[in-house]
Design a protein around this motif. Structure first.
Motif, short mmCIF file in Angstrom:
data_model
loop_
_atom_site.label_atom_id
_atom_site.label_comp_id
_atom_site.label_asym_id
_atom_site.label_seq_id
_atom_site.Cartn_x
_atom_site.Cartn_y
_atom_site.Cartn_z
N VAL A 190 0.85 -1.20 0.00
CA VAL A 190 0.00 0.00 0.00
C VAL A 190 0.88 1.25 0.00
CG1 VAL A 190 -1.65 1.36 1.34
CG2 VAL A 190 -1.98 -1.11 1.07
N PHE A 191 1.93 1.25 0.82
CA PHE A 191 2.87 2.37 0.85
C PHE A 191 3.59 2.50 -0.50
CE2 PHE A 191 3.19 1.97 5.69
CZ PHE A 191 2.29 3.01 5.88
N ALA A 192 3.94 1.36 -1.10
CA ALA A 192 4.59 1.37 -2.41
C ALA A 192 3.69 2.01 -3.45
CB ALA A 192 4.94 -0.06 -2.82
N ALA A 193 2.42 1.61 -3.45
CA ALA A 193 1.46 2.18 -4.41
C ALA A 193 1.33 3.68 -4.21
CB ALA A 193 0.11 1.50 -4.23
N ALA A 194 1.25 4.12 -2.95
CA ALA A 194 1.11 5.55 -2.66
C ALA A 194 2.33 6.33 -3.16
CB ALA A 194 0.93 5.77 -1.16
N ALA A 195 3.53 5.79 -2.96
CA ALA A 195 4.75 6.46 -3.40
C ALA A 195 4.80 6.57 -4.92
CB ALA A 195 5.97 5.71 -2.89
N LEU A 196 4.40 5.48 -5.61
CA LEU A 196 4.43 5.49 -7.08
C LEU A 196 3.40 6.44 -7.68
CD1 LEU A 196 4.86 1.65 -7.73
CD2 LEU A 196 6.61 3.43 -7.88
N ILE A 197 2.34 6.71 -6.94
CA ILE A 197 1.30 7.63 -7.42
C ILE A 197 1.67 9.08 -7.09
CG2 ILE A 197 -1.10 8.36 -7.12
CD1 ILE A 197 -1.78 5.39 -6.60
N VAL A 198 2.06 9.32 -5.85
CA VAL A 198 2.31 10.69 -5.39
C VAL A 198 3.54 11.30 -6.06
CG1 VAL A 198 2.90 12.10 -3.38
CG2 VAL A 198 1.16 10.32 -3.19
N GLY A 199 4.60 10.51 -6.23
CA GLY A 199 5.83 11.03 -6.82
C GLY A 199 5.61 11.72 -8.16
N PRO A 200 5.10 11.02 -9.17
CA PRO A 200 4.87 11.65 -10.47
C PRO A 200 3.84 12.76 -10.45
CG PRO A 200 4.94 9.26 -10.68
CD PRO A 200 4.89 9.56 -9.22
N LEU A 201 2.77 12.61 -9.65
CA LEU A 201 1.71 13.62 -9.64
C LEU A 201 2.20 14.94 -9.05
CD1 LEU A 201 -1.54 11.65 -8.69
CD2 LEU A 201 -0.75 12.40 -10.94
N GLN A 202 2.97 14.88 -7.98
CA GLN A 202 3.46 16.12 -7.40
C GLN A 202 4.48 16.78 -8.33
OE1 GLN A 202 6.69 16.89 -5.92
NE2 GLN A 202 7.55 14.95 -6.70
N PHE A 203 5.24 15.98 -9.09
CA PHE A 203 6.19 16.56 -10.04
C PHE A 203 5.46 17.24 -11.20
CE2 PHE A 203 9.16 16.10 -13.72
CZ PHE A 203 10.13 16.98 -13.26
N TRP A 245 2.62 6.01 -16.48
CA TRP A 245 2.61 4.56 -16.28
C TRP A 245 2.84 4.21 -14.81
CZ3 TRP A 245 6.47 1.17 -14.59
CH2 TRP A 245 6.20 -0.20 -14.78
N PHE A 246 3.72 4.94 -14.14
CA PHE A 246 3.94 4.71 -12.72
C PHE A 246 2.66 4.94 -11.92
CE2 PHE A 246 8.70 5.19 -13.13
CZ PHE A 246 9.02 4.00 -12.51
N VAL A 247 1.94 6.00 -12.27
CA VAL A 247 0.68 6.30 -11.57
C VAL A 247 -0.31 5.16 -11.78
CG1 VAL A 247 -1.30 7.86 -11.47
CG2 VAL A 247 1.01 8.79 -11.69
N LEU A 248 -0.43 4.69 -13.01
CA LEU A 248 -1.34 3.58 -13.31
C LEU A 248 -0.89 2.30 -12.59
CD1 LEU A 248 -1.92 4.14 -17.14
CD2 LEU A 248 -3.47 4.71 -15.26
N LEU A 249 0.41 2.08 -12.53
CA LEU A 249 0.93 0.92 -11.83
C LEU A 249 0.60 0.99 -10.34
CD1 LEU A 249 2.63 -1.65 -11.61
CD2 LEU A 249 4.67 -0.20 -11.45
N GLY A 250 0.81 2.17 -9.75
CA GLY A 250 0.48 2.34 -8.34
C GLY A 250 -1.00 2.13 -8.08
N ALA A 251 -1.84 2.67 -8.95
CA ALA A 251 -3.29 2.49 -8.79
C ALA A 251 -3.67 1.03 -8.92
CB ALA A 251 -4.03 3.33 -9.84
#
Length: 225
Positions: free
Chosen positions: A7-20, A198-204
């Protein structure tokens, strides 16, 4: 514990690209001179000094919020590396997946390097960072298309193949200076943000898989009497 890690991994993969991506938009809006998505590259937003650049496309660069962009780039890289490390148990199911994870993490380190070394401060290190992001990272994206069936990566196989095609072609056009109709900035954005999406989709997808797993009823115990 393992479920919480994912769950933490998914959150990191989503938040990282979105905040950038958000930092890019905010930094662009802060420019007092026109900012072109086609003729200005992403690195222009992180340049520390106001000056005319002659590399490829002559343009005046002055980014008031360069510190925001560079900090966001470092944060993006750190979160991607953390997300990949926390989900490494899934990647290690095959040697191709493990290699893809390493290459994608190297791409994440490129964000850290590019953020710490803006193009007008240390161009050589910044170029190395860009190569790690768009060259090495996108190679990891390509390898992830060969993930085994039955895990969250395999479910994205069609999207991964499409994203790889876009990112690789855009990377080639950008580094070969054959920018095409999208310009220098456009080719760079396709090369970088395609993988970030793709990272965001992977995290989701990871998050959805964990929610689906946690919602399953427990197996009934067997009475051996």
């Amino acid at each position: 514990m393992a479920q919480r890690r994912l769950v933490f991994a998914a959150a990191a993969l989503i938040v990282g690209p979105l905040q950038f991506a958000a930092a890019n938009i905010v930094a662009q809006l802060a420019w007092t001179t026109p900012y072109s998505l086609a003729h200005n590259n992403i690195s222009d937003l992180g340049n520390v000094h106001c000056q005319v650049s002659e590399d490829g496309v002559p343009r005046y660069i002055c980014s008031p919020l360069h510190e925001l962009l560079n900090t966001s780039a470092v944060l993006c890289g750190v979160l991607l590396i953390v997300g990949l490390a926390l989900s490494s148990v899934l990647w290690r199911r095959s040697w191709v997946g493990a290699l893809a994870c390493v290459l994608l993490a190297l791409g994440g380190s490129g964000f850290v390097l590019a953020g710490l070394a803006p193009a007008d401060v240390d161009l050589n290190l910044h170029v190395v960072g860009a190569f790690l992001i768009m060259g090495v990272g996108n190679l990891g994206l390509a390898l992830s298309a060969f993930a085994r069936r039955g895990n969250p990566f395999a479910e994205l196989r069609v999207i991964t193949v499409a994203a790889t095609a876009i990112a690789v072609v855009a990377t080639w056009t950008h580094f070969s200076h054959s920018y095409g109709p999208f310009g220098m900035g456009g080719s760079e954005r396709f090369a970088l943000f395609t993988t970030q999406l793709w990272f965001v989709l992977l995290g989701a997808n990871l998050l959805r898989a964990e929610v689906r797993q946690s919602s399953r009823p427990p197996h009934p115990s067997v009475d051996h009497r």
